[in-house]
Design a protein around this motif. Structure first.
Motif, PDB file in Angstrom:
ATOM      1  N   LYS A  57       0.810  -1.210   0.000  1.00 58.01           N
ATOM      2  CA  LYS A  57       0.000   0.000   0.000  1.00 58.01           C
ATOM      3  C   LYS A  57       0.850   1.271   0.000  1.00 58.01           C
ATOM      4  CE  LYS A  57      -4.398  -0.931   0.300  1.00 58.01           C
ATOM      5  NZ  LYS A  57      -5.231  -0.536  -0.869  1.00 58.01           N
ATOM      6  N   ALA A  59       5.042   2.368  -0.789  1.00 60.19           N
ATOM      7  CA  ALA A  59       6.425   1.986  -1.080  1.00 60.19           C
ATOM      8  C   ALA A  59       7.061   3.107  -1.887  1.00 60.19           C
ATOM      9  CB  ALA A  59       6.472   0.670  -1.848  1.00 60.19           C
TER      10      ALA A  59
ATOM     11  N   VAL B  41       8.681  -6.754  -7.662  1.00 59.67           N
ATOM     12  CA  VAL B  41       7.377  -6.190  -7.302  1.00 59.67           C
ATOM     13  C   VAL B  41       6.667  -5.757  -8.584  1.00 59.67           C
ATOM     14  CG1 VAL B  41       6.446  -4.033  -6.370  1.00 59.67           C
ATOM     15  CG2 VAL B  41       7.850  -5.502  -4.909  1.00 59.67           C
ATOM     16  N   ILE B  43       4.268  -3.252  -9.999  1.00 61.27           N
ATOM     17  CA  ILE B  43       3.724  -1.955  -9.591  1.00 61.27           C
ATOM     18  C   ILE B  43       2.469  -1.646 -10.395  1.00 61.27           C
ATOM     19  CG2 ILE B  43       4.202   0.530  -9.493  1.00 61.27           C
ATOM     20  CD1 ILE B  43       7.224  -0.357  -9.120  1.00 61.27           C
ATOM     21  N   VAL B  46       0.997   4.430  -9.047  1.00 60.17           N
ATOM     22  CA  VAL B  46       1.997   5.327  -8.464  1.00 60.17           C
ATOM     23  C   VAL B  46       1.422   6.736  -8.396  1.00 60.17           C
ATOM     24  CG1 VAL B  46       4.352   6.227  -8.664  1.00 60.17           C
ATOM     25  CG2 VAL B  46       3.826   3.942  -9.529  1.00 60.17           C
ATOM     26  N   ALA B  54       7.829  10.148  -5.690  1.00 60.05           N
ATOM     27  CA  ALA B  54       6.740   9.291  -6.155  1.00 60.05           C
ATOM     28  C   ALA B  54       6.416   8.257  -5.082  1.00 60.05           C
ATOM     29  CB  ALA B  54       7.160   8.596  -7.445  1.00 60.05           C
ATOM     30  N   VAL B  55       5.117   8.018  -4.865  1.00 56.62           N
ATOM     31  CA  VAL B  55       4.686   7.024  -3.882  1.00 56.62           C
ATOM     32  C   VAL B  55       3.984   5.884  -4.610  1.00 56.62           C
ATOM     33  CG1 VAL B  55       3.442   6.630  -1.719  1.00 56.62           C
ATOM     34  CG2 VAL B  55       4.140   8.957  -2.345  1.00 56.62           C
ATOM     35  N   ILE B  56       4.461   4.680  -4.380  1.00 55.52           N
ATOM     36  CA  ILE B  56       3.793   3.500  -4.928  1.00 55.52           C
ATOM     37  C   ILE B  56       2.605   3.198  -4.022  1.00 55.52           C
ATOM     38  CG2 ILE B  56       4.042   1.056  -5.485  1.00 55.52           C
ATOM     39  CD1 ILE B  56       7.143   1.754  -5.795  1.00 55.52           C
ATOM     40  N   LYS B  57       1.375   3.238  -4.608  1.00 57.46           N
ATOM     41  CA  LYS B  57       0.151   3.102  -3.822  1.00 57.46           C
ATOM     42  C   LYS B  57      -0.461   1.707  -3.920  1.00 57.46           C
ATOM     43  CE  LYS B  57      -1.078   7.003  -1.942  1.00 57.46           C
ATOM     44  NZ  LYS B  57      -1.051   7.065  -0.468  1.00 57.46           N
ATOM     45  N   ALA B  59       0.858  -2.294  -5.252  1.00 57.66           N
ATOM     46  CA  ALA B  59       1.841  -3.176  -5.879  1.00 57.66           C
ATOM     47  C   ALA B  59       1.705  -4.553  -5.267  1.00 57.66           C
ATOM     48  CB  ALA B  59       3.245  -2.622  -5.677  1.00 57.66           C
TER      49      ALA B  59
END
Ligand code: MG
Ligand code: MG
Lengths: 178, 178
Positions: A57, A59, B41, B43, B46, B54-57, B59
């Motif tokens: 959620k 990363a 991972v 993804i 983002v 940048a935030v991975i939301k 994945a």
């Protein structure tokens, strides 16, 4: 330049896609086994919904401390980074990071085969890591922040572009290191 | 068993932590350059908040198609997977996946040095990939789904446990492959 090595620019493919296709080709024929490393990610929060796969959620992308590609060819360790520039006259060294140069230095000390694949001036070149490190040191000593086109033509090896494999870099590796 | 090789179990460290420490030790002394590959991972989403990273939301963890560790020792390509079991009498082959066995087979065909590091029965063993593949094929042919303790003691090399490095697997590599 020979017509068999047409301009590499504006083909609608990325250098990474072309290298992945090339590596799949090598792998399928047992020519070399080379993989792109996964993008390093710092995982902060993971949810575990019942009966389904864990979901990441939150990363963040991390800077890699190594190069992007490594593998094996005839028992030897292969290690390289791929970079492109649209600059028409030189290759900016800001495309590389200090820790990548440090990693390449360590690989050379361990007798690994290490280089960069450069997409520049409409062509693809293999530049041995030792040459890149030379230009990097020149910059650290106050010199120019890029490698000139003439220097790349001089220090690098032109890689033929094809359909399958697209970027036959093992040909250049074979000529330079074996 | 010699007292210089005390039981590896219940030390409060994971095998992965011990191998990372070992690889840092090798790297700092130019003995070998080996890294653990990043966890792959997938993804999906983002976010790019203004003025921040940048935030991975969203994945998901992906199955790796290779082994976890690779690198270079004296110019040669090294590739290995690390696995542990609490089973007191055998090492279950379900710890491995078909694609990892396929990858190891390709590495051996390319003359790379490939093995597994097994934590089992209170000890650490290096088992050459060729032996693992043999036991895997036996299972596929309808045989047992694990490697017995006696077979591991017979086919594997005991790796000495220490403080620094903790798991000195290069000693076993040197003895077996050079
Ligand atoms: Mg890169
Ligand atoms: Mg693993």
């Amino acid at each position: 330049k020979k017509e068999s090595n047409p301009n590499y620019s504006n083909r609608g493919m990325t250098l990474e896609e072309d290298l992945n296709e090339t590596n799949r080709f090598y792998c399928s024929r047992n020519i070399a086994i080379v993989h792109k490393k996964p993008t390093p990610v710092q995982i902060v929060q993971v949810d575990y919904p019942r009966r389904s796969a864990a979901v990441i959620k939150e990363a963040y992308f991390k800077q890699s401390s190594t190069t992007d590609y490594n593998g094996v060819y005839k028992g030897r360790y292969l290690d390289f980074e791929a970079k492109e520039t649209k600059n028409p006259s030189s290759f900016p060294l800001q495309n590389f990071h200090e820790h990548q140069i440090a990693h390449m230095t360590q690989i050379l000390e361990q007798d690994g085969i290490c280089f960069v694949i450069l997409s520049a001036f409409g062509h693809i070149y293999l530049l041995p890591a030792g040459r890149l490190i030379h230009f990097w040191e020149r910059m650290k000593d106050g010199g120019r922040k890029s490698i000139t086109k003439a220097e790349i033509e001089d220090s690098g090896t032109l890689i033929p572009i094809g359909l399958h494999p697209r970027i036959d870099y093992i040909k250049a590796v074979e000529a330079l290191y074996f």
